[in-house]
Design an enzyme around this catalytic site. Structure first.
Site, PDB file in Angstrom:
ATOM      1  N   HIS A 109      -7.546  -5.808  -0.041  1.00 41.05           N
ATOM      2  CA  HIS A 109      -6.349  -4.982   0.129  1.00 41.05           C
ATOM      3  C   HIS A 109      -5.429  -5.563   1.201  1.00 41.05           C
ATOM      4  CE1 HIS A 109      -3.955  -1.383  -0.260  1.00 41.05           C
ATOM      5  NE2 HIS A 109      -4.048  -1.133   1.034  1.00 41.05           N
ATOM      6  N   ASP A 137      -9.630  -5.416  -4.498  1.00 37.53           N
ATOM      7  CA  ASP A 137      -9.072  -4.434  -3.572  1.00 37.53           C
ATOM      8  C   ASP A 137      -9.984  -3.210  -3.547  1.00 37.53           C
ATOM      9  OD1 ASP A 137      -7.535  -2.397  -2.324  1.00 37.53           O
ATOM     10  OD2 ASP A 137      -5.670  -3.369  -2.938  1.00 37.53           O
ATOM     11  N   SER A 162       0.827  -1.195   0.000  1.00 41.02           N
ATOM     12  CA  SER A 162       0.000   0.000   0.000  1.00 41.02           C
ATOM     13  C   SER A 162       0.871   1.258   0.000  1.00 41.02           C
ATOM     14  CB  SER A 162      -0.967  -0.044   1.185  1.00 41.02           C
ATOM     15  OG  SER A 162      -1.987   0.900   1.050  1.00 41.02           O
TER      16      SER A 162
END
Length: 273
Positions: free
Chosen positions: A253, A224, A95
């Protein structure tokens, strides 16, 4: 506890497990290096040296008022790698951490980085603009900032559902995983949590990606809900000739459950290759 000192004097906490070629992990927002515990043990058990730091303002690192931006995050990572005198480094970022390792590799990592792995990473750029019409509207990120300011404890509890995909039918992610997301999130200083939203959403990594020349594994779940794959991984691999895209069907995610099992196997295979 081990700390290194960043260029502006900030104290950055890190953990260092095992011996061998270094694998350096960068975590997502609003987490800490603890988010990589399973992967750190995995690579350390298999003959690598696993290192994970807490981004400034996160985890056990110093809660600085300034420096909560991607350039400083990358400089902090550089300070860690240089202080520990690491070479032939494999970078792994999830991320926001994916953006961090990409910027570090492009601007600081020449001669030190051998491979890069990203998972659910934010590059090239998340926010919608004239040049990025597929991005998410700024209102989405304004909403995150408002939630952090108003009641971040409840906001993190609610966010964990989309993060792990527990709002999807058939999810097997435990309440414990969601609780750990909340626990790590509550360690982040309010200023860092707020400022980091701009860092992960508005930073444009396009030129950083174009500068990469080492092998890169770009991992992303196709469900995601935090960093949509079409505006992230699918664009990244068009900018990095050495990148390979690995799509995880139905994966969210957060790296947990079946997604984590599959990703960890691919991670180990890639760093061994």
């Amino acid at each position: 506890m081990p700390y290194i000192t960043a260029a502006d004097g900030a104290q950055i906490h890190y953990r260092d497990w095992g011996t061998g070629q270094p694998v350096v992990f960068s975590h997502g927002w609003p987490l800490s290096g603890n988010a990589w515990d399973t992967e750190m043990k995995l690579v350390a058990d298999n003959g690598f040296r696993a290192i994970a730091h807490d981004r400034r303002g996160h985890g056990l690192s110093e809660q600085t008022w300034s420096g909560n931006d991607m350039d400083t995050y990358a400089a902090d990572l550089a300070a860690l790698i240089e202080t520990l005198d690491l070479h032939d480094v494999i970078l792994v970022g999830h991320s926001t951490g994916g953006g961090e390792v990409v910027r570090y590799a492009a601007r600081h990592g020449a001669g030190r980085v051998s491979k890069i792995v990203t998972a659910g990473a934010v590059p090239p750029v998340m926010v919608q603009s004239e040049s990025n019409p597929e991005g998410l509207p700024i209102d989405v990120f304004d909403g995150i900032r408002a939630g952090v300011l108003a009641d971040r404890s409840q906001f993190y509890q609610d966010l964990s559902a989309a993060f792990f995909g527990t709002n999807r039918e058939g999810s097997t992610i435990s309440q414990g995983a969601r609780d750990e997301f909340w626990r790590q999130g509550m360690l982040v200083g309010l200023k860092a949590a707020y400022d980091c939203v701009k860092a992960f959403s508005e930073t444009d990594f396009t030129e950083d990606l174009k500068a990469l020349t080492v092998p890169m594994l770009v991992a992303h779940g196709d469900d995601d809900q935090i960093v949509p794959i079409a505006d992230a991984a699918e664009k990244t691999v068009t900018l990095v000739p050495t990148a390979t895209l690995k799509v995880y069907p139905g994966a969210p995610h957060g790296i947990a459950g079946p997604y984590q099992e599959a990703f960890d196997a691919d991670l180990l295979a890639f760093i061994r290759s």
